[in-house]
Design an enzyme around this catalytic site. Structure first.
Site, PDB file in Angstrom:
ATOM      1  N   ARG A 124       0.806  -1.210   0.000  1.00 32.63           N
ATOM      2  CA  ARG A 124       0.000   0.000   0.000  1.00 32.63           C
ATOM      3  C   ARG A 124       0.843   1.265   0.000  1.00 32.63           C
ATOM      4  O   ARG A 124       0.301   2.363  -0.020  1.00 32.63           O
ATOM      5  CB  ARG A 124      -0.806  -0.013   1.286  1.00 32.63           C
ATOM      6  CG  ARG A 124      -2.261   0.259   1.117  1.00 32.63           C
ATOM      7  CD  ARG A 124      -2.905  -0.237   2.383  1.00 32.63           C
ATOM      8  NE  ARG A 124      -4.175   0.310   2.592  1.00 32.63           N
ATOM      9  CZ  ARG A 124      -5.269  -0.420   2.792  1.00 32.63           C
ATOM     10  NH1 ARG A 124      -5.201  -1.733   2.742  1.00 32.63           N
ATOM     11  NH2 ARG A 124      -6.396   0.158   3.038  1.00 32.63           N
ATOM     12  N   ARG A 195     -18.024  -1.658  10.222  1.00 36.67           N
ATOM     13  CA  ARG A 195     -16.632  -1.469  10.640  1.00 36.67           C
ATOM     14  C   ARG A 195     -16.439  -0.065  11.179  1.00 36.67           C
ATOM     15  O   ARG A 195     -16.976   0.892  10.635  1.00 36.67           O
ATOM     16  CB  ARG A 195     -15.723  -1.688   9.431  1.00 36.67           C
ATOM     17  CG  ARG A 195     -14.900  -2.932   9.531  1.00 36.67           C
ATOM     18  CD  ARG A 195     -14.224  -3.240   8.243  1.00 36.67           C
ATOM     19  NE  ARG A 195     -13.302  -2.183   7.817  1.00 36.67           N
ATOM     20  CZ  ARG A 195     -12.537  -2.277   6.741  1.00 36.67           C
ATOM     21  NH1 ARG A 195     -12.586  -3.353   5.991  1.00 36.67           N
ATOM     22  NH2 ARG A 195     -11.731  -1.303   6.411  1.00 36.67           N
TER      23      ARG A 195
HETATM   24  P1  ADP Z   1      -9.716  -0.845   3.003  1.00 36.36           P
HETATM   25  O1  ADP Z   1      -8.936  -1.383   1.826  1.00 36.36           O
HETATM   26  O2  ADP Z   1     -11.188  -0.862   2.757  1.00 36.36           O
HETATM   27  O3  ADP Z   1      -9.215   0.484   3.520  1.00 36.36           O
HETATM   28  P2  ADP Z   1      -8.384  -2.684   4.879  1.00 36.36           P
HETATM   29  O4  ADP Z   1      -9.032  -3.656   5.772  1.00 36.36           O
HETATM   30  O5  ADP Z   1      -7.475  -3.200   3.818  1.00 36.36           O
HETATM   31  O6  ADP Z   1      -9.573  -1.821   4.251  1.00 36.36           O
HETATM   32  O7  ADP Z   1      -7.525  -1.639   5.765  1.00 36.36           O
HETATM   33  C1  ADP Z   1      -8.063  -1.035   6.909  1.00 36.36           C
HETATM   34  C2  ADP Z   1      -6.974  -0.225   7.605  1.00 36.36           C
HETATM   35  O8  ADP Z   1      -5.922  -1.097   8.035  1.00 36.36           O
HETATM   36  C3  ADP Z   1      -6.279   0.841   6.772  1.00 36.36           C
HETATM   37  O9  ADP Z   1      -7.016   2.053   6.759  1.00 36.36           O
HETATM   38  C4  ADP Z   1      -4.954   0.977   7.517  1.00 36.36           C
HETATM   39  O10 ADP Z   1      -5.096   1.730   8.712  1.00 36.36           O
HETATM   40  C5  ADP Z   1      -4.654  -0.450   7.929  1.00 36.36           C
HETATM   41  N1  ADP Z   1      -3.876  -1.155   6.887  1.00 36.36           N
HETATM   42  C6  ADP Z   1      -4.281  -2.249   6.189  1.00 36.36           C
HETATM   43  N2  ADP Z   1      -3.342  -2.656   5.329  1.00 36.36           N
HETATM   44  C7  ADP Z   1      -2.303  -1.797   5.469  1.00 36.36           C
HETATM   45  C8  ADP Z   1      -1.032  -1.671   4.847  1.00 36.36           C
HETATM   46  N3  ADP Z   1      -0.633  -2.513   3.886  1.00 36.36           N
HETATM   47  N4  ADP Z   1      -0.219  -0.662   5.253  1.00 36.36           N
HETATM   48  C9  ADP Z   1      -0.579   0.197   6.213  1.00 36.36           C
HETATM   49  N5  ADP Z   1      -1.780   0.161   6.835  1.00 36.36           N
HETATM   50  C10 ADP Z   1      -2.635  -0.837   6.472  1.00 36.36           C
END
Ligand code: ADP
Length: 256
Positions: A124, A195
């Site tokens: 990400r 959520r």
């Molecule tokens: P979405 O893609 O709908 O935002 P996720 O469940 O993938 O939902 O992510 C929720 C939260 O988890 C993000 O807003 C972030 O705070 C954290 N997060 C998830 N994956 C990562 C990542 N690869 N790097 C940094 N933070 C992450």
């Protein structure tokens, strides 16, 4: 580049996207290679990565590695890691690269990923993408990145109607994927929840974080010659979109 274009992939993948040759890929492909492969599902919050991952897990029999789910599990358990990320996630910001890189590396060391795996929500940031590329190269794992392209209006409406099962993680949406009984998970009868970070103000921050830190990866995937496919994830039902992804993966020799 238009949605559906492919970089670094065989010609047959663009055939999938134009609908030509699509019938060549059977329900199950007995000739598929069993090499360890990675599917990176890429896209903004609400683009359908979680829903598609869960359908693909059932179809391919390989695990989903969702950094968001892993982090939420830690929060639920109330352990030190969970406590350290809770406020950041509630605010809709990204947690540290080091932390998520560590979580993913740990999962990839486990034998459950031996036949391949689906990365959902990772990488990400540019730094995560670089770490992942090195890790996959060192493990001789081929990856394909599928970008689910969805416009931001649709994303806001999707996320605001989103409900999740707190136990099995199944995702529903009031308009596009309602459960059979309102508010109840089809699979295990649990009461569905919203959520915490799906509140409107937090969604806006998550989308801003995507634009700032994650969208630039599209250029990275292209420049480094990764297999990169863009699919319009706006207009089709989850099942129709799944079928298109399945065809693409089948032609790429994914297990399943
Ligand atoms: P979405 O893609 O709908 O935002 P996720 O469940 O993938 O939902 O992510 C929720 C939260 O988890 C993000 O807003 C972030 O705070 C954290 N997060 C998830 N994956 C990562 C990542 N690869 N790097 C940094 N933070 C992450």
């Amino acid at each position: 580049m238009p949605a559906g274009s492919v970089v670094g992939a065989r010609r047959s993948m663009s055939e999938v996207e134009t609908g030509v040759g699509i019938l060549n890929c059977p329900e199950t492909n007995p000739t598929v290679s069993v090499a360890r492969q990675a599917l990176v599902l890429f896209g903004s919050p609400g683009s359908g990565k979680g829903t598609q991952s869960k359908l693909l897990v059932q179809h391919l029999g390989i695990p989903q590695i969702s950094t968001g789910d892993m982090l939420r599990d830690h929060i639920e358990q109330g352990d030190q890691l969970g406590v350290s990320v809770r406020d950041t996630m509630r605010a809709g910001s990204l947690v540290s690269d080091e932390l998520v890189n560590g979580l993913v590396a740990q999962r990839l060391a486990s034998p459950e990923t031996d036949k391949g795996f689906i990365l959902d929500g990772y990488p990400r940031t540019l730094s995560q993408a670089v770490v992942l590329s090195k890790l996959l190269d060192s493990l001789h794992i081929r990856e394909i990145v599928i970008h689910l392209v969805v416009d931001s209006d649709r994303i806001i409406s999707r996320i605001s109607g989103r409900r999740q099962c707190p136990v099995c993680g199944s995702l529903y949406n009031a308009s596009s994927r309602p459960p059979k009984v309102t508010g109840v998970c089809d699979l295990d009868g649990q009461t569905l929840v919203i959520r915490e970070d799906d509140k409107e103000s937090v969604v806006r921050e998550r989308l801003a974080a995507y634009d700032r830190q994650t969208r630039p990866l599209i250029e990275y995937f292209r420049q480094t010659g990764r297999k990169f496919v863009e699919i319009d994830g706006s207009s089709e039902s989850p099942n129709a979109l799944f079928e298109r992804i399945r065809q693409i993966l089948c032609l790429q020799g994914f297990p399943g």
